[in-house]
Design a protein around this motif. Structure first.
Motif, PDB file in Angstrom:
ATOM      1  N   ARG A 122       0.827  -1.202   0.000  1.00  0.00           N
ATOM      2  CA  ARG A 122       0.000   0.000   0.000  1.00  0.00           C
ATOM      3  C   ARG A 122       0.859   1.249   0.000  1.00  0.00           C
ATOM      4  NH1 ARG A 122      -4.236  -1.222   4.967  1.00  0.00           N
ATOM      5  NH2 ARG A 122      -5.208  -3.085   4.121  1.00  0.00           N
ATOM      6  N   TYR A 123       0.213   2.358  -0.345  1.00  0.00           N
ATOM      7  CA  TYR A 123       0.821   3.689  -0.246  1.00  0.00           C
ATOM      8  C   TYR A 123       0.158   4.431   0.903  1.00  0.00           C
ATOM      9  CZ  TYR A 123       1.759   8.594  -1.340  1.00  0.00           C
ATOM     10  OH  TYR A 123       2.113   9.913  -1.252  1.00  0.00           O
ATOM     11  N   GLY A 124       0.955   5.083   1.738  1.00  0.00           N
ATOM     12  CA  GLY A 124       0.381   5.856   2.828  1.00  0.00           C
ATOM     13  C   GLY A 124       1.393   6.147   3.917  1.00  0.00           C
ATOM     14  N   GLY A 125       0.869   6.331   5.129  1.00  0.00           N
ATOM     15  CA  GLY A 125       1.712   6.691   6.264  1.00  0.00           C
ATOM     16  C   GLY A 125       2.176   5.523   7.099  1.00  0.00           C
ATOM     17  N   GLY A 126       1.703   4.314   6.798  1.00  0.00           N
ATOM     18  CA  GLY A 126       2.167   3.125   7.513  1.00  0.00           C
ATOM     19  C   GLY A 126       1.287   2.698   8.670  1.00  0.00           C
ATOM     20  N   ALA A 127       0.178   3.404   8.908  1.00  0.00           N
ATOM     21  CA  ALA A 127      -0.707   3.069  10.032  1.00  0.00           C
ATOM     22  C   ALA A 127      -2.071   2.644   9.496  1.00  0.00           C
ATOM     23  CB  ALA A 127      -0.853   4.264  10.972  1.00  0.00           C
ATOM     24  N   TRP A 128      -2.355   1.350   9.580  1.00  0.00           N
ATOM     25  CA  TRP A 128      -3.661   0.804   9.214  1.00  0.00           C
ATOM     26  C   TRP A 128      -4.129  -0.080  10.367  1.00  0.00           C
ATOM     27  CZ3 TRP A 128       0.241   1.223   5.545  1.00  0.00           C
ATOM     28  CH2 TRP A 128      -0.050   2.036   4.440  1.00  0.00           C
ATOM     29  N   HIS A 129      -5.406   0.008  10.702  1.00  0.00           N
ATOM     30  CA  HIS A 129      -5.937  -0.693  11.880  1.00  0.00           C
ATOM     31  C   HIS A 129      -5.685  -2.198  11.792  1.00  0.00           C
ATOM     32  CE1 HIS A 129      -8.533  -1.617  15.247  1.00  0.00           C
ATOM     33  NE2 HIS A 129      -9.213  -2.464  14.490  1.00  0.00           N
TER      34      HIS A 129
ATOM     35  N   LEU B  13       4.455  12.840   0.592  1.00  0.00           N
ATOM     36  CA  LEU B  13       3.132  12.686   1.204  1.00  0.00           C
ATOM     37  C   LEU B  13       2.874  11.264   1.684  1.00  0.00           C
ATOM     38  CD1 LEU B  13       0.944  14.795  -1.271  1.00  0.00           C
ATOM     39  CD2 LEU B  13       2.028  15.518   0.852  1.00  0.00           C
ATOM     40  N   GLY B  14       3.820  10.365   1.478  1.00  0.00           N
ATOM     41  CA  GLY B  14       3.625   8.978   1.898  1.00  0.00           C
ATOM     42  C   GLY B  14       4.710   8.085   1.341  1.00  0.00           C
ATOM     43  N   SER B  15       4.672   6.811   1.722  1.00  0.00           N
ATOM     44  CA  SER B  15       5.636   5.815   1.270  1.00  0.00           C
ATOM     45  C   SER B  15       4.900   4.549   0.886  1.00  0.00           C
ATOM     46  CB  SER B  15       6.652   5.514   2.390  1.00  0.00           C
ATOM     47  OG  SER B  15       7.348   6.674   2.790  1.00  0.00           O
ATOM     48  N   TYR B  16       5.633   3.578   0.360  1.00  0.00           N
ATOM     49  CA  TYR B  16       5.074   2.262   0.071  1.00  0.00           C
ATOM     50  C   TYR B  16       5.427   1.314   1.208  1.00  0.00           C
ATOM     51  CZ  TYR B  16       3.897   3.912  -4.549  1.00  0.00           C
ATOM     52  OH  TYR B  16       3.337   4.620  -5.587  1.00  0.00           O
ATOM     53  N   TRP B  17       4.443   0.493   1.594  1.00  0.00           N
ATOM     54  CA  TRP B  17       4.576  -0.399   2.748  1.00  0.00           C
ATOM     55  C   TRP B  17       4.094  -1.798   2.393  1.00  0.00           C
ATOM     56  CZ3 TRP B  17       6.196   1.778   7.522  1.00  0.00           C
ATOM     57  CH2 TRP B  17       6.240   3.178   7.535  1.00  0.00           C
ATOM     58  N   LEU B  18       4.771  -2.793   2.947  1.00  0.00           N
ATOM     59  CA  LEU B  18       4.311  -4.176   2.880  1.00  0.00           C
ATOM     60  C   LEU B  18       3.536  -4.443   4.152  1.00  0.00           C
ATOM     61  CD1 LEU B  18       4.433  -6.976   1.421  1.00  0.00           C
ATOM     62  CD2 LEU B  18       6.412  -7.481   2.870  1.00  0.00           C
ATOM     63  N   THR B  19       2.238  -4.744   4.028  1.00  0.00           N
ATOM     64  CA  THR B  19       1.389  -4.860   5.209  1.00  0.00           C
ATOM     65  C   THR B  19       0.798  -6.260   5.335  1.00  0.00           C
ATOM     66  OG1 THR B  19      -0.712  -4.185   4.165  1.00  0.00           O
ATOM     67  CG2 THR B  19       0.775  -2.437   4.889  1.00  0.00           C
ATOM     68  N   ARG B  20       0.555  -6.635   6.574  1.00  0.00           N
ATOM     69  CA  ARG B  20      -0.037  -7.940   6.899  1.00  0.00           C
ATOM     70  C   ARG B  20      -0.996  -7.758   8.062  1.00  0.00           C
ATOM     71  NH1 ARG B  20       1.142 -11.323  11.048  1.00  0.00           N
ATOM     72  NH2 ARG B  20       3.036 -10.118  11.554  1.00  0.00           N
ATOM     73  N   LEU B  21      -2.176  -8.374   7.954  1.00  0.00           N
ATOM     74  CA  LEU B  21      -3.100  -8.346   9.081  1.00  0.00           C
ATOM     75  C   LEU B  21      -2.460  -9.032  10.283  1.00  0.00           C
ATOM     76  CD1 LEU B  21      -6.494  -9.268   7.360  1.00  0.00           C
ATOM     77  CD2 LEU B  21      -5.788  -7.024   8.203  1.00  0.00           C
ATOM     78  N   GLN B  22      -2.588  -8.428  11.450  1.00  0.00           N
ATOM     79  CA  GLN B  22      -1.998  -9.013  12.656  1.00  0.00           C
ATOM     80  C   GLN B  22      -2.587 -10.383  12.966  1.00  0.00           C
ATOM     81  OE1 GLN B  22      -2.837  -5.879  15.459  1.00  0.00           O
ATOM     82  NE2 GLN B  22      -0.949  -4.762  14.991  1.00  0.00           N
ATOM     83  N   SER B  23      -3.805 -10.631  12.499  1.00  0.00           N
ATOM     84  CA  SER B  23      -4.460 -11.921  12.741  1.00  0.00           C
ATOM     85  C   SER B  23      -3.970 -13.013  11.797  1.00  0.00           C
ATOM     86  CB  SER B  23      -5.979 -11.766  12.594  1.00  0.00           C
ATOM     87  OG  SER B  23      -6.308 -11.294  11.288  1.00  0.00           O
ATOM     88  N   ARG B  24      -3.151 -12.659  10.810  1.00  0.00           N
ATOM     89  CA  ARG B  24      -2.701 -13.629   9.808  1.00  0.00           C
ATOM     90  C   ARG B  24      -1.281 -14.080  10.153  1.00  0.00           C
ATOM     91  NH1 ARG B  24      -5.436 -15.040   5.648  1.00  0.00           N
ATOM     92  NH2 ARG B  24      -4.557 -16.103   3.836  1.00  0.00           N
ATOM     93  N   ALA B  25      -1.148 -15.344  10.536  1.00  0.00           N
ATOM     94  CA  ALA B  25       0.163 -15.885  10.911  1.00  0.00           C
ATOM     95  C   ALA B  25       1.067 -15.949   9.683  1.00  0.00           C
ATOM     96  CB  ALA B  25       0.006 -17.276  11.516  1.00  0.00           C
ATOM     97  N   GLU B  26       2.351 -15.621   9.877  1.00  0.00           N
ATOM     98  CA  GLU B  26       3.307 -15.661   8.774  1.00  0.00           C
ATOM     99  C   GLU B  26       3.687 -17.097   8.433  1.00  0.00           C
ATOM    100  OE1 GLU B  26       6.251 -12.124   8.137  1.00  0.00           O
ATOM    101  OE2 GLU B  26       6.286 -12.665  10.246  1.00  0.00           O
TER     102      GLU B  26
END
Length: 291
Positions: A146-153, A261-274
């Motif tokens: 994603r693109y943004g500030g790095g904070a997603w719920h 205005l933002g960066s690219y981030w690799l995100t994973r839901l905290q509920s999803r085990a790696e």
């Protein structure tokens, strides 16, 4: 350990209905009747003593309990399917589902995929693109770029790279731009953020465009740059993601000033085990990012 009764049929029906937000589409996928899906979901709600869906004007919507249950089932069913595939093909094949914002996909990721496939032939990589609005749980994604500030719920985020933005246009238009204010003679192209041009102009010490100025809004920087190449107007977009157009002299950056205005981030839901495949992909992707 003695497990309590696990209603697999009901869980499978709920998972399919939650992904599609439709009992009808779930029934088609599982080759059963609409009534069967409805009964399975009702039975599961009774067992869990909570409501998993609410009906809205456009169909179904997950409750908080449904949103919590869906990623767990996505992960569990994917891991079961992956293990069955290993037995079927007699090899350790792992599936990995990644959703990536289109600008990063075309500007960075696609050119590196051959290296990933060569280094990790056992990982079956499934890619889908999005316009920075995505529901990882509903789509069953392992990772989302994603693109943004790095904070997603409810999300873990790993920084990938900066994405400084600047005006981009055709060489013909750029030749007519002597000072930044000259850009106001043209249609300004932007994303869904209303303040991009105002912030850039202010960084140059110029007045922001008037509210009545001609603007075209895009939900993807990729399509925005297609319009810019056609001479429709001047775009403001992440410069590094379109270096291939700049190097090919199809697009020019007329002024040096860039805004962050933002960066690219690799995100994973905290509920999803790696999984091992997820760890391999994350390590590979971070290694590929410009230093």
């Amino acid at each position: 350990m003695t497990r309590s009764y696990i209603p697999l049929n009901s869980l499978r029906a709920f998972e399919a209905a939650a992904r599609h937000l439709s009992f009808t589409h779930a029934a088609i996928e599982l080759n059963v009747t609409h009534s069967a899906i409805s009964q399975h979901v009702k039975s599961l709600e009774q067992q869990l003593n909570c409501q998993l869906f609410v009906r809205v004007s456009r169909g179904l919507m997950l409750t908080t309990e449904g949103e919590n249950l869906l990623p767990v089932l996505n992960d569990s069913f994917d891991r079961i399917a992956g293990m069955l595939d290993r037995f079927a093909h007699k090899q350790a094949q792992e599936k990995l589902k990644v959703g990536v914002v289109g600008t990063f996909a075309t500007g960075m990721l696609f050119s590196q995929l051959e290296d990933f496939r060569r280094r990790y032939p056992h990982i079956d990589l499934h890619l889908s693109t999005h316009n920075n609005r995505v529901d990882p749980a509903a789509e069953g994604l392992d990772y989302t770029i994603r693109y943004g500030g790095g904070a997603w719920h409810g999300t873990e985020a790993v920084w990938l790279c900066a994405a400084p933005m600047a005006p981009l246009c055709t060489p013909d238009i750029a030749a007519r731009l002597k000072v930044p204010a000259d850009m106001l003679k043209y249609t300004l192209l932007r994303s869904y953020r209303r303040d991009e041009w105002a912030i850039w102009m202010q960084a140059q010490g110029e007045q922001p465009p008037a509210p009545t100025h001609r603007v075209m809004v895009f939900d993807s920087s990729v399509t925005m740059l297609e319009a810019a190449q056609a001479g429709v107007g001047i775009a403001i977009a992440p410069v590094t993601m379109f270096s291939h157009l700049i190097n090919g002299e199809r697009i020019v950056q007329p002024f040096a000033t860039q805004i962050d205005l933002g960066s690219y981030w690799l995100t994973r839901l905290q509920s999803r085990a790696e999984t091992p495949a997820m760890q391999d992909f994350a390590q590979w992707l971070v290694e590929k990012m410009p230093k």
